[in-house]
Design a protein around this motif. Structure first.
Motif, PDB file in Angstrom:
ATOM      1  N   TRP A   6      -9.282   1.925  -6.944  1.00  0.00           N
ATOM      2  CA  TRP A   6      -8.227   1.924  -7.951  1.00  0.00           C
ATOM      3  C   TRP A   6      -8.202   0.597  -8.700  1.00  0.00           C
ATOM      4  N   MET A   7      -8.277  -0.498  -7.940  1.00  0.00           N
ATOM      5  CA  MET A   7      -8.229  -1.812  -8.585  1.00  0.00           C
ATOM      6  C   MET A   7      -9.483  -2.078  -9.418  1.00  0.00           C
ATOM      7  N   TRP A   8     -10.639  -1.643  -8.934  1.00  0.00           N
ATOM      8  CA  TRP A   8     -11.903  -1.911  -9.615  1.00  0.00           C
ATOM      9  C   TRP A   8     -12.002  -1.139 -10.933  1.00  0.00           C
ATOM     10  N   THR A   9     -11.616   0.137 -10.903  1.00  0.00           N
ATOM     11  CA  THR A   9     -11.739   0.954 -12.111  1.00  0.00           C
ATOM     12  C   THR A   9     -10.494   0.940 -12.971  1.00  0.00           C
ATOM     13  N   GLY A  10      -9.357   0.612 -12.369  1.00  0.00           N
ATOM     14  CA  GLY A  10      -8.103   0.661 -13.103  1.00  0.00           C
ATOM     15  C   GLY A  10      -7.598   2.081 -13.300  1.00  0.00           C
ATOM     16  N   ARG A  11      -8.232   3.051 -12.626  1.00  0.00           N
ATOM     17  CA  ARG A  11      -7.831   4.460 -12.730  1.00  0.00           C
ATOM     18  C   ARG A  11      -7.294   4.939 -11.390  1.00  0.00           C
ATOM     19  N   LEU A  12      -6.123   5.501 -11.427  1.00  0.00           N
ATOM     20  CA  LEU A  12      -5.534   6.048 -10.208  1.00  0.00           C
ATOM     21  C   LEU A  12      -6.382   7.187  -9.655  1.00  0.00           C
ATOM     22  N   GLY A  13      -7.036   7.943 -10.537  1.00  0.00           N
ATOM     23  CA  GLY A  13      -7.877   9.062 -10.116  1.00  0.00           C
ATOM     24  C   GLY A  13      -9.017   8.621  -9.208  1.00  0.00           C
ATOM     25  N   ALA A  14      -9.569   7.436  -9.443  1.00  0.00           N
ATOM     26  CA  ALA A  14     -10.643   6.932  -8.590  1.00  0.00           C
ATOM     27  C   ALA A  14     -10.111   6.621  -7.197  1.00  0.00           C
ATOM     28  N   GLY A  15      -8.941   6.034  -7.124  1.00  0.00           N
ATOM     29  CA  GLY A  15      -8.340   5.742  -5.823  1.00  0.00           C
ATOM     30  C   GLY A  15      -8.010   7.005  -5.054  1.00  0.00           C
ATOM     31  N   VAL A  16      -7.466   7.993  -5.756  1.00  0.00           N
ATOM     32  CA  VAL A  16      -7.141   9.265  -5.102  1.00  0.00           C
ATOM     33  C   VAL A  16      -8.414   9.967  -4.650  1.00  0.00           C
ATOM     34  N   SER A  17      -9.463   9.885  -5.445  1.00  0.00           N
ATOM     35  CA  SER A  17     -10.734  10.508  -5.076  1.00  0.00           C
ATOM     36  C   SER A  17     -11.314   9.868  -3.817  1.00  0.00           C
ATOM     37  N   ALA A  18     -11.267   8.536  -3.727  1.00  0.00           N
ATOM     38  CA  ALA A  18     -11.784   7.838  -2.545  1.00  0.00           C
ATOM     39  C   ALA A  18     -10.957   8.187  -1.312  1.00  0.00           C
ATOM     40  N   LEU A  19      -9.654   8.237  -1.464  1.00  0.00           N
ATOM     41  CA  LEU A  19      -8.796   8.597  -0.333  1.00  0.00           C
ATOM     42  C   LEU A  19      -9.050  10.040   0.099  1.00  0.00           C
TER      43      LEU A  19
END
Length: 157
Positions: free
Chosen positions: A56-69
């Motif tokens: 999330w922090m690296w891409t600035g997109r919440l979707g990336a953080g949710v995808s990783a989780l």
């Protein structure tokens, strides 16, 4: 012509083995307790949260953080079901039933993981496949970390 080993040579091979007494076996079990598999599941969840935060922090997109989780949970949730199912009734003395239960729950775990990953495009909005893969890999690596780290932690206690 056949050669036969003499009795003292055979006894010499067997004499190296000395069975433990009941007290020595108890001390050995206390010195080397059986680790719980639940801490590996907890580590998978924690590393999933960590990878999600980084994504999330690296891409600035919440979707990336949710995808990783989601990727990490696609590994951790089936693993938790596996531990619960495989450990249930493990005190029973039937080893054949225990092995069958282990393999059945392992198949269930693999099937659920594949189902979670197949459902990802519909469950996670703005799915990032790279972040999902990072979560999956990080969670799977916790099995290897458990093999390396856990014995060292037990020796410190």
């Amino acid at each position: 012509m056949t050669t036969k080993a003499s009795e003292p040579e055979i006894d010499a091979e067997d004499s190296d083995f000395k069975p433990l007494t009941a007290e020595q076996a108890r001390q050995l079990r206390e010195a080397n307790p059986e680790p719980s598999p639940w801490w590996v599941i907890a580590a998978q969840v924690v590393v999933g949260l960590l990878v999600a935060g980084i994504a999330w922090m690296w891409t600035g997109r919440l979707g990336a953080g949710v995808s990783a989780l989601y990727g990490a949970m696609a590994v951790a949730i089936p693993a938790a079901l596996f531990v619960r199912g495989a450990m249930r009734g493990s005190q029973a003395g039937n080893q054949s039933a225990a092995m069958l239960r282990f393999f059945v729950w392992e198949l269930i775990k693999l099937g659920l993981t594949v189902a979670f990953l197949a459902a990802a495009p519909w469950v996670v909005g703005s799915l990032s496949w790279l972040a999902l893969l990072a979560g999956v890999v990080a969670a799977i690596k916790m099995y290897w970390v458990a093999l390396v780290v856990r014995p060292r932690l037990l020796n410190r206690i």
